[in-house]
Design an enzyme around this catalytic site. Structure first.
Site, PDB file in Angstrom:
ATOM      1  N   GLU A  59       3.497  -7.995   2.389  1.00 32.59           N
ATOM      2  CA  GLU A  59       4.890  -7.865   2.856  1.00 32.59           C
ATOM      3  C   GLU A  59       5.007  -6.763   3.918  1.00 32.59           C
ATOM      4  O   GLU A  59       5.749  -6.905   4.890  1.00 32.59           O
ATOM      5  CB  GLU A  59       5.809  -7.580   1.662  1.00 32.59           C
ATOM      6  CG  GLU A  59       5.892  -8.785   0.721  1.00 32.59           C
ATOM      7  CD  GLU A  59       6.734  -8.510  -0.493  1.00 32.59           C
ATOM      8  OE1 GLU A  59       6.236  -7.797  -1.380  1.00 32.59           O
ATOM      9  OE2 GLU A  59       7.880  -8.970  -0.555  1.00 32.59           O
ATOM     10  N   GLU A 111       2.726 -11.832  -6.804  1.00 30.96           N
ATOM     11  CA  GLU A 111       3.717 -11.227  -7.701  1.00 30.96           C
ATOM     12  C   GLU A 111       4.087 -12.136  -8.862  1.00 30.96           C
ATOM     13  O   GLU A 111       4.356 -11.674  -9.967  1.00 30.96           O
ATOM     14  CB  GLU A 111       4.993 -10.860  -6.923  1.00 30.96           C
ATOM     15  CG  GLU A 111       4.856  -9.637  -6.027  1.00 30.96           C
ATOM     16  CD  GLU A 111       4.361  -9.953  -4.629  1.00 30.96           C
ATOM     17  OE1 GLU A 111       3.742 -11.019  -4.427  1.00 30.96           O
ATOM     18  OE2 GLU A 111       4.582  -9.133  -3.722  1.00 30.96           O
ATOM     19  N   GLY A 119       3.047  -6.509  -2.064  1.00 31.90           N
ATOM     20  CA  GLY A 119       3.722  -5.592  -1.145  1.00 31.90           C
ATOM     21  C   GLY A 119       2.862  -5.264   0.064  1.00 31.90           C
ATOM     22  O   GLY A 119       3.386  -4.946   1.140  1.00 31.90           O
ATOM     23  N   ALA A 143       2.269  -3.241  -4.338  1.00 27.88           N
ATOM     24  CA  ALA A 143       2.997  -2.172  -5.027  1.00 27.88           C
ATOM     25  C   ALA A 143       2.116  -1.613  -6.140  1.00 27.88           C
ATOM     26  O   ALA A 143       1.239  -2.320  -6.657  1.00 27.88           O
ATOM     27  CB  ALA A 143       4.284  -2.739  -5.610  1.00 27.88           C
TER      28      ALA A 143
HETATM   29  C1  LIG Z   1      15.548  -3.520 -10.144  1.00 22.33           C
HETATM   30  C2  LIG Z   1      14.613  -3.948  -9.118  1.00 22.33           C
HETATM   31  C3  LIG Z   1      13.536  -2.930  -8.900  1.00 22.33           C
HETATM   32  C4  LIG Z   1      12.747  -3.359  -7.762  1.00 22.33           C
HETATM   33  C5  LIG Z   1      11.508  -2.553  -7.565  1.00 22.33           C
HETATM   34  C6  LIG Z   1      10.770  -3.310  -6.601  1.00 22.33           C
HETATM   35  C7  LIG Z   1       9.430  -2.785  -6.261  1.00 22.33           C
HETATM   36  C8  LIG Z   1       8.568  -3.889  -5.790  1.00 22.33           C
HETATM   37  C9  LIG Z   1       8.964  -4.451  -4.545  1.00 22.33           C
HETATM   38  C10 LIG Z   1       8.323  -5.452  -3.997  1.00 22.33           C
HETATM   39  C11 LIG Z   1       7.438  -6.382  -4.716  1.00 22.33           C
HETATM   40  C12 LIG Z   1       6.025  -6.096  -4.615  1.00 22.33           C
HETATM   41  C13 LIG Z   1       5.327  -6.230  -5.726  1.00 22.33           C
HETATM   42  C14 LIG Z   1       3.872  -6.092  -5.722  1.00 22.33           C
HETATM   43  O1  LIG Z   1       3.224  -5.837  -4.757  1.00 22.33           O
HETATM   44  S1  LIG Z   1       3.166  -6.274  -7.221  1.00 22.33           S
HETATM   45  C15 LIG Z   1       1.446  -6.068  -6.883  1.00 22.33           C
HETATM   46  C16 LIG Z   1       0.886  -7.277  -6.231  1.00 22.33           C
HETATM   47  N1  LIG Z   1      -0.519  -7.115  -6.081  1.00 22.33           N
HETATM   48  C17 LIG Z   1      -1.392  -7.660  -6.904  1.00 22.33           C
HETATM   49  O2  LIG Z   1      -1.065  -8.358  -7.819  1.00 22.33           O
HETATM   50  C18 LIG Z   1      -2.839  -7.350  -6.634  1.00 22.33           C
HETATM   51  C19 LIG Z   1      -3.481  -6.825  -7.855  1.00 22.33           C
HETATM   52  N2  LIG Z   1      -4.850  -6.434  -7.622  1.00 22.33           N
HETATM   53  C20 LIG Z   1      -5.841  -7.325  -7.474  1.00 22.33           C
HETATM   54  O3  LIG Z   1      -5.683  -8.515  -7.444  1.00 22.33           O
HETATM   55  C21 LIG Z   1      -7.228  -6.762  -7.357  1.00 22.33           C
HETATM   56  O4  LIG Z   1      -7.208  -5.483  -7.920  1.00 22.33           O
HETATM   57  C22 LIG Z   1      -7.770  -6.643  -5.932  1.00 22.33           C
HETATM   58  C23 LIG Z   1      -8.030  -8.050  -5.370  1.00 22.33           C
HETATM   59  C24 LIG Z   1      -6.836  -5.907  -5.012  1.00 22.33           C
HETATM   60  C25 LIG Z   1      -9.123  -5.887  -5.987  1.00 22.33           C
HETATM   61  O5  LIG Z   1      -9.970  -6.529  -6.916  1.00 22.33           O
HETATM   62  P1  LIG Z   1     -11.284  -5.817  -7.483  1.00 22.33           P
HETATM   63  O6  LIG Z   1     -12.035  -5.247  -6.374  1.00 22.33           O
HETATM   64  O7  LIG Z   1     -11.951  -6.799  -8.370  1.00 22.33           O
HETATM   65  O8  LIG Z   1     -10.785  -4.579  -8.330  1.00 22.33           O
HETATM   66  P2  LIG Z   1      -9.981  -4.519  -9.689  1.00 22.33           P
HETATM   67  O9  LIG Z   1      -9.100  -5.680  -9.835  1.00 22.33           O
HETATM   68  O10 LIG Z   1     -10.925  -4.261 -10.785  1.00 22.33           O
HETATM   69  O11 LIG Z   1      -9.060  -3.261  -9.447  1.00 22.33           O
HETATM   70  C26 LIG Z   1      -9.615  -1.964  -9.291  1.00 22.33           C
HETATM   71  C27 LIG Z   1      -8.677  -0.968  -9.931  1.00 22.33           C
HETATM   72  O12 LIG Z   1      -7.457  -0.953  -9.193  1.00 22.33           O
HETATM   73  C28 LIG Z   1      -6.354  -1.177 -10.051  1.00 22.33           C
HETATM   74  N3  LIG Z   1      -5.349  -1.934  -9.308  1.00 22.33           N
HETATM   75  C29 LIG Z   1      -5.525  -3.021  -8.579  1.00 22.33           C
HETATM   76  N4  LIG Z   1      -4.396  -3.407  -7.995  1.00 22.33           N
HETATM   77  C30 LIG Z   1      -3.464  -2.505  -8.345  1.00 22.33           C
HETATM   78  C31 LIG Z   1      -2.082  -2.350  -8.049  1.00 22.33           C
HETATM   79  N5  LIG Z   1      -1.432  -3.189  -7.256  1.00 22.33           N
HETATM   80  N6  LIG Z   1      -1.450  -1.303  -8.608  1.00 22.33           N
HETATM   81  C32 LIG Z   1      -2.081  -0.443  -9.408  1.00 22.33           C
HETATM   82  N7  LIG Z   1      -3.397  -0.525  -9.728  1.00 22.33           N
HETATM   83  C33 LIG Z   1      -4.073  -1.563  -9.198  1.00 22.33           C
HETATM   84  C34 LIG Z   1      -6.941  -1.991 -11.193  1.00 22.33           C
HETATM   85  O13 LIG Z   1      -6.158  -1.866 -12.341  1.00 22.33           O
HETATM   86  C35 LIG Z   1      -8.292  -1.344 -11.347  1.00 22.33           C
HETATM   87  O14 LIG Z   1      -8.089  -0.150 -12.068  1.00 22.33           O
HETATM   88  P3  LIG Z   1      -9.160   0.406 -13.096  1.00 22.33           P
HETATM   89  O15 LIG Z   1      -9.441  -0.711 -14.050  1.00 22.33           O
HETATM   90  O16 LIG Z   1      -8.508   1.570 -13.719  1.00 22.33           O
HETATM   91  O17 LIG Z   1     -10.363   0.727 -12.278  1.00 22.33           O
END
Ligand SMILES: CCCCCCCC/C=C\C/C=C/C(=O)SCCNC(=O)CCNC(=O)[C@H](O)C(C)(C)COP(=O)(O)OP(=O)(O)OC[C@H]1O[C@@H](n2cnc3c(N)ncnc32)[C@H](O)[C@@H]1OP(=O)(O)O
Length: 720
Positions: free
Chosen positions: A103, A123, A100, A61
């Site tokens: 998922e 998450e 997500g 997400a």
């Molecule tokens: C009332 C109830 C309401 C409910 C609403 C529900 C909605 C949700 C429903 C389901 C649940 C799902 C939840 C999720 O999915 S939460 C997200 C889970 N994912 C993660 O935690 C992964 C996070 N990312 C990473 O671990 C890493 O970024 C990577 C392994 C994917 C890549 O690593 P790497 O190559 O080292 O790059 P960076 O970490 O430096 O990231 C690059 C850049 O990208 C941005 N970023 C990474 N992941 C995300 C993301 N998921 N969303 C937004 N942005 C992301 C990161 O911040 C970097 O940005 P920059 O510094 O500006 O370059």
């Protein structure tokens, strides 16, 4: 966005497009809904493949959307529609499938992963749970114990492990998309009845109650007050006890509580703060994106005590050649053995052969560093000794060698001034044990070149550290803030608290160890030596000033008095607590210390009063936070994120509280200010309690959220 094409005649290929990690933003979700509809409605299309552009399936997400009024199609019905499709849908997983993203893949009928891909449901580390069906589908697919492990820890697994667990169906060595398309063609006509995970019964383990009780106990112990791991266990339990749709209801209910919690905000803040600190900048305008690091092929460590050994291990594990120098023969022999042991154990843990062993050469002669690209000095914490080492290094090393010091508090500029090229000098402050702890403070002085900072930051990254660039001052960021925190703890003992009470309050807050247990672990003699060096330790009568005052400021000699008795903590079996034997780790309350404390209070006319946890937290934490504001005001840290990341990764600050500066914002800056003023009135001889002007200014500007503090700081600096 999601791009749609038809390939190989009958396969609908959907490509997620949202660089850099194809996060499921509103536009991507809308794109998936539209393209899936299109593929299912196209009679020429017999099967579908979903992949991500640029070699990454999906990072989950879009975390940036959380906390906004999220628009666009929700994930749960979108994934449900994919699972319910009457044409096979195959996920082609390259790079990462996280949160997500995984998922979404679990909603597909088949999953093919590249051998280098990583999969996980992280998450929990963002204060959430996998609420797009992850907690209900994963246990149905791989069983309850494995699902509990992945969901409560958030750990990423390799494609090989995912295959073994049954998360993916196949692993591809080459193009995953090609393999998935080929596979999609082969299953086009097959029944999907057995491929919809939500229809699987959840396997119910025989030791069901014990399993969940054990899991709950484990997360409660390790979570230190974090609520998401507990909710994750509850959600998986629902999968094991309820029909799918009811389980989904429970997942949603638990997510609703987590989603708006302060802990989720704190953890998501930490996620972005960790990434923000790598984008460093210096007061002179030098920045991460305009400063080019120089490659380091060969590095040296000088001094093979505890820190030097850990640093040598961390360097060797990057694969570079390391020269390890220790002038004392006996220490050198011991270090060789210890370093080899650490490297062997590290390799065994990772299932590798200890190749790094052969990367280290040992010498007792400093001349051995003549051809290295970078040196890290880690000799005893003594300015005279370090100065001598820097003079020698400056003479011995080839031109251009970066000279770094692992000092934890001494003046980096002063060391730089001992060399011919002060621009090549920076601090690289590791935390013990240096091969384990994630934090690295990279300390620049006014003369440090941007290239030296960039090189140290890049080397830190290579070693797997979270590196934070900070300015030079006594104790840098972490230890500078620790000083008033420890001082308050000493004062609280004088006023009526016990080490047990102070530690309990801090541990219930979420620190792995309270201040006194930590002091026993690291050794009371460390601070004693520093205070002696500062001329604080001489007895009050000898200096002609009262024992509990130094230069007009309140001072507690309690630590000094224990050291005079040889009570240095765990290593001597006695400190603030007692231990079964020297080196033992289990702290027990010490009646000797309690009567010593009573006598001490009586001797100084101190009447013990009742002190509660609230006061312990306010005094210890707010004074530390106040110093954090001074550090920002002084320009030693560029922003609150730097301080918070230092505290989370180096000092055990509970991540679900976001770091001290974020926590101050959560408590309310006006409250922190009011409490500091209150305690300052009660203790006018403690200057650290004097609220700093940046804190006052932030409160006066309406207590903006933490991401807006930099603007206020900038304004403050421009007025100076
Ligand atoms: C009332 C109830 C309401 C409910 C609403 C529900 C909605 C949700 C429903 C389901 C649940 C799902 C939840 C999720 O999915 S939460 C997200 C889970 N994912 C993660 O935690 C992964 C996070 N990312 C990473 O671990 C890493 O970024 C990577 C392994 C994917 C890549 O690593 P790497 O190559 O080292 O790059 P960076 O970490 O430096 O990231 C690059 C850049 O990208 C941005 N970023 C990474 N992941 C995300 C993301 N998921 N969303 C937004 N942005 C992301 C990161 O911040 C970097 O940005 P920059 O510094 O500006 O370059």
């Amino acid at each position: 966005m999601a791009q749609y094409t038809r390939v190989s005649g009958s396969v609908g290929l959907i490509t997620l497009q949202n660089p850099p990690v194809n996060a499921l933003s509103a536009a991507v979700r809308q794109g998936i809904v539209d393209t899936v509809k299109r593929a299912l409605g196209d009679p020429k299309v017999k099967s579908v493949v979903i992949c991500g552009q640029n070699g990454i399936f999906c990072g989950g997400a879009d975390i940036k959307e959380f906390g906004t009024n999220m628009s666009g199609p929700p994930l749960v019905p979108m994934i449900h529609a994919i699972e319910a499709a009457n044409k096979p849908v195959v996920a082609a997983i390259e790079g990462s499938a996280l949160g997500g993203g995984l998922e979404l893949a679990l909603g597909c009928h088949y999953r093919i992963a590249h051998s280098k891909a990583r999969l996980g449901l992280p998450e929990v580390s963002l204060g959430l749970l996998p609420a797009a069906g992850g907690t209900q589908r994963l246990p149905r697919l791989i069983g309850v114990p494995a699902a509990l492990d992945l969901i409560t820890t958030g750990r990423h697994v390799t494609a090989a492990e995912a295959l073994q667990l049954g998360v993916v169906d196949r692993v591809a060595e080459h193009s995953t998309v090609d393999a998935a398309v080929k596979f999609a063609l082969s299953v086009a006509a097959k029944s999907l009845d057995a491929r919809r995970i939500s229809t699987y019964p959840c396997p119910r383990p025989s030791d069901f109650d014990a399993l969940f009780e054990g899991a709950m106990q484990k997360v409660r112990q390790s979570a230190r007050g974090a609520i998401a791991p507990v909710a994750c266990v509850q959600a998986v339990r629902a999968a094991a006890t309820r029909p799918y749709l009811q389980g989904m209801e429970r997942e949603k209910e638990l997510m609703a509580t987590l989603f708006t919690s302060g802990q989720a905000r704190a953890l998501q803040y930490c996620f972005f703060a960790q990434r923000a600190v790598s984008k460093w900048n210096m007061p002179n305008g030098a920045r991460w994106d305009t400063s080019k690091p120089r490659p380091v092929h060969k590095a040296a460590v000088i001094g093979l005590g505890t820190m030097g050994r850990g640093i040598a291990v961390a360097l060797a594990q990057t694969g570079m050649s390391v020269v390890a120098v220790e002038t004392q023969e006996k220490q050198l022999m011991e270090a060789k053995q210890a370093v080899s042991g650490m490297l062997e154990r590290g390799a065994k843990r990772r299932g590798l052969t200890p190749a790094a062993l052969h990367k280290i050469s040992y010498s007792h002669d400093i001349q051995a560093v003549a051809d290295v690209d970078l040196v890290i000095e880690a000799v005893f914490e003594d300015m005279a000794l370090k100065k001598k080492v820097f003079q020698q290094l400056s003479a011995v090393c080839k031109p251009g060698t970066f000279l770094c010091t692992n000092t934890s508090a001494l003046d980096v500029d002063h060391l730089a001034s001992q060399t011919r090229n002060p621009e090549l000098v920076v601090g690289m402050h590791f935390f013990a044990p240096a091969h384990v702890m994630k934090l690295l403070e990279v300390v620049y002085g006014p003369q440090s070149s941007p290239q030296a900072v960039a090189t140290a930051m890049q080397l830190g990254k290579k070693m797997g550290k979270v590196s934070v660039a900070v300015g030079n001052c006594r104790g840098f960021v972490g230890n500078r803030m620790l000083k008033p925190y420890i001082e308050q703890a000493f004062f609280l003992l004088e006023e009526g608290a016990t080490p047990e009470l102070v530690d309990r309050a801090l541990e219930e807050f979420g620190f792995p160890m309270g201040v006194f247990r930590m002091s026993d672990l690291s050794g009371l003699d460390v601070g004693w030596r520093v205070r002696k060096g500062d001329g604080l330790v001489e007895s009050g009568s000898a200096s002609g000033q009262p024992t509990r005052l130094r230069e007009g400021r309140r001072y507690s000699p309690l630590g000094d008095l224990l050291c005079e008795q040889g009570r240095f903590g765990q290593k001597t079996g006695r400190g603030w607590y007692q231990y079964d034997k020297p080196g033992s780790r289990v702290a027990r309350s010490d009646p000797w210390f309690h009567s010593f404390l009573e006598e001490y209070r009586a001797r100084h006319g101190l009447v013990a009063r009742r002190i509660d946890h609230q006061e312990v937290l306010e005094r210890c934490l707010y004074v530390l936070i106040n110093e954090g504001f001074r550090i920002l005001e002084d320009g030693i840290a560029a922003g609150p994120e730097d301080i918070d990341i230092i505290y989370v990764f180096g000092y055990g600050w509970p991540r679900h509280r976001g770091g001290p500066m974020f926590y101050a914002g959560m408590v309310g800056l006006a409250t922190v200010l009011e409490r500091l003023e209150h305690y300052r009135q009660a203790h006018p001889d403690v200057p650290y309690l004097q609220p700093c002007s940046l804190l006052r200014r932030l409160v006066a500007s309406g207590s903006p959220p933490v991401h807006r503090w930099r603007e206020v700081i900038k304004k403050l600096h421009s007025q100076l």
